[in-house]
Design an enzyme around this catalytic site. Structure first.
Site, mmCIF file in Angstrom:
data_model
loop_
_atom_site.group_PDB
_atom_site.id
_atom_site.type_symbol
_atom_site.label_atom_id
_atom_site.label_comp_id
_atom_site.label_asym_id
_atom_site.label_seq_id
_atom_site.Cartn_x
_atom_site.Cartn_y
_atom_site.Cartn_z
ATOM 1 N N GLU A 106 37.433 36.875 45.479
ATOM 2 C CA GLU A 106 37.851 38.290 45.622
ATOM 3 C C GLU A 106 37.730 38.863 43.931
ATOM 4 O O GLU A 106 37.743 40.328 44.082
ATOM 5 C CB GLU A 106 39.577 38.287 45.629
ATOM 6 N N HIS A 125 35.128 38.970 42.141
ATOM 7 C CA HIS A 125 34.000 39.860 42.315
ATOM 8 C C HIS A 125 34.162 40.957 43.223
ATOM 9 O O HIS A 125 33.501 41.952 42.942
ATOM 10 C CB HIS A 125 32.854 38.680 42.733
ATOM 11 N N GLY A 181 35.330 42.415 34.919
ATOM 12 C CA GLY A 181 36.549 42.032 35.298
ATOM 13 C C GLY A 181 37.330 41.871 33.938
ATOM 14 O O GLY A 181 36.712 41.121 32.878
ATOM 15 N N VAL A 210 42.212 39.229 39.015
ATOM 16 C CA VAL A 210 42.718 39.056 40.251
ATOM 17 C C VAL A 210 43.099 37.638 40.518
ATOM 18 O O VAL A 210 42.341 36.804 39.816
ATOM 19 C CB VAL A 210 41.358 39.193 41.429
ATOM 20 N N SER A 264 38.126 32.044 39.833
ATOM 21 C CA SER A 264 37.064 31.699 39.023
ATOM 22 C C SER A 264 36.136 30.846 39.947
ATOM 23 O O SER A 264 36.448 30.024 40.672
ATOM 24 C CB SER A 264 37.546 30.923 37.698
ATOM 25 N N SER A 265 34.755 31.049 39.581
ATOM 26 C CA SER A 265 33.897 30.245 40.481
ATOM 27 C C SER A 265 33.903 28.887 40.190
ATOM 28 O O SER A 265 33.915 28.043 40.767
ATOM 29 C CB SER A 265 32.409 30.721 40.001
#
Ligand code: AMP
Length: 301
Positions: free
Chosen positions: A35, A37, A147, A176, A185-186
Site C-alpha cells: 500500500e 507504493h 514516501g 503508510v 515495507s517490502s
C-alpha cells in the site's frame, strides 16, 4: 498500461507526453508492491496525465553483505497492481540496461548522508542518488513521489534535485502503516509471525516518544530514552535513534519547530526503519505518524 524495458523508449514516451502538453508523474520503486507504493501511484495519478512507475532493484544501493540477491521480487503481481492503479507506463529495466558499463560516475550528497542510515550503510545513499539522478534524467521534467517512510532518502533526493537544478519537483507522501501500526515495507516479507509482533515495538516507541512531547517534554535525550525504553520492552535493540531537525537533518538537543524522530532496528533478517515527524511551536504540538491502512500486506508471511 505499457511495460517498457528500454531507457530510450521511456524517454521518448515522456517527451511525447510533454510535447502534447501532458504532465508527467514519476514513482520510483524497487517493486514488491504494498500500500505504501500504491499510495504514491495514487498521488501521481491524481495530479498528472502520464503516470510512470519504475521497478528496479538497484545493485548500487546494496552493501556487499546486504540482501540484493534475496530482495523480494514479484513482477507479475506488481504489474497487475500497477495496472489496477491506472499507471500508464511501468518501467522495468534490466541491470545491464541501467548500467551497461561499470559505474564510474556517481552522485554524492554530502552531509545529509553520513548519519542515521548512512552510518551503517556507507555506500547506500550514493547508490540511491545515482539511480534516482539517472531516472530523473531519463524521464525529464516531472513531479516525483517519494514516501516519508524513508525520511532521510526523501531529504537527500530533495537536496540533490535542488543542488543540481534538476527539472523535477520532489513530493513527499505520508508513511503508510498496517492495521497494527507496523510501517509497510517490502522487507517485512522476511519476518516470521513472532518477529512481526516485535516489529510493532517501533511504532509503539515512536508513539510513546510523540506522547511525551505532547505532554511537554522538549529535551531530546529524554525523548530518546522514552523511545529506547518502549522498543526494549518489545525485545528490540535499536541500531540508532536520532532526533533531528526535519528540514536538513541537523542534530538538536531541544525539540522545536519541525522535528523528525527516526529509528532503525534489526528484526530477524530484516533491518526496519520508522519515524515520526512533529511540528512544535511553544506548547502546540502536531504529530504526524502517517496513515494506517486496512489493506494487508499480501506478501507478508
Ligand atoms: P522501495 O521500493 O522500498 O524503494 O520504495 C519505493 C518508494 O515507496 C519510496 O519512495 C519509499 O519511501 C516508498 N515507501 C515504501 N514504504 C512506504 C510506506 N510504508 N509508506 C509510504 N511510502 C513508502
Amino acid at each position: 498500461m505499457i511495460v517498457v524495458e528500454r531507457i530510450a523508449d521511456l524517454r521518448e514516451r515522456c517527451e511525447a507526453a510533454r510535447r502534447a502538453g501532458r504532465s508527467v508523474g514519476l514513482v520510483p520503486t524497487m517493486g514488491f508492491f504494498h500500500e505504501g507504493h500504491l499510495s504514491l501511484m495514487r498521488a501521481a495519478r491524481a495530479h498528472h496525465d502520464l503516470v510512470v512507475t519504475t521497478i528496479f532493484v538497484n545493485p548500487l544501493q546494496f552493501g556487499e553483505t546486504e540482501d540484493l540477491d534475496s530482495y523480494p521480487r514479484d513482477l507479475a503481481a506488481d504489474t497487475a497492481a500497477a495496472e489496477a492503479e491506472a499507471v500508464d507506463v511501468l518501467f522495468t529495466p534490466s541491470v545491464p540496461e541501467m548500467y551497461p558499463e561499470p559505474t564510474v560516475t556517481t552522485v554524492h550528497v554530502a552531509g545529509l548522508t553520513e548519519a542515521l542510515c548512512g552510518a551503517a550503510r556507507p555506500t547506500h545513499f550514493d547508490g540511491v542518488t545515482t539511480v534516482v539522478a539517472k531516472l530523473f534524467s531519463i524521464v525529464g521534467p516531472c513531479t516525483a513521489y517519494f514516501g516519508r517512510k524513508d525520511f532521510q532518502q526523501l531529504a537527500v533526493v530533495r537536496r540533490m534535485a535542488a543542488d543540481l537544478d534538476l527539472p523535477v519537483e520532489v513530493v513527499g507522501c505520508p508513511l503508510v502503516r498496517e492495521h497494527d501500526g507496523v510501517a509497510m515495507s517490502s522487507r517485512n516479507a522476511y519476518l516470521s509471525p513472532e518477529e512481526r509482533r516485535s516489529a510493532r515495538g517501533l511504532f509503539a516507541g515512536l508513539r510513546a516518544a510523540a506522547a511525551a512531547v505532547e505532554d511537554g517534554e522538549r529535551d531530546a535525550a529524554r525523548v530518546r530514552a522514552v523511545l529506547e525504553a518502549e522498543t526494549a520492552c518489545h525485545g528490540l535493540e535499536n541500531e540508532y535513534i536520532e532526533i533531528r531537525r526535519a528540514t536538513d537533518l541537523t542534530p538538536i538537543a531541544q525539540l522545536d519547530g519541525e522535528v523528525v524522530v527516526a529509528v532503525a532496528a534489526p528484526v530477524g533478517q530484516a533491518r526496519l526503519i520508522d519515524n515520526v515527524t512533529m511540528q512544535i511551536a511553544g506548547a502546540q504540538v502536531s504529530v504526524d505518524l502517517g496513515v494506517i491502512t486496512l489493506a494487508t500486506q499480501e506478501h507478508t508471511s
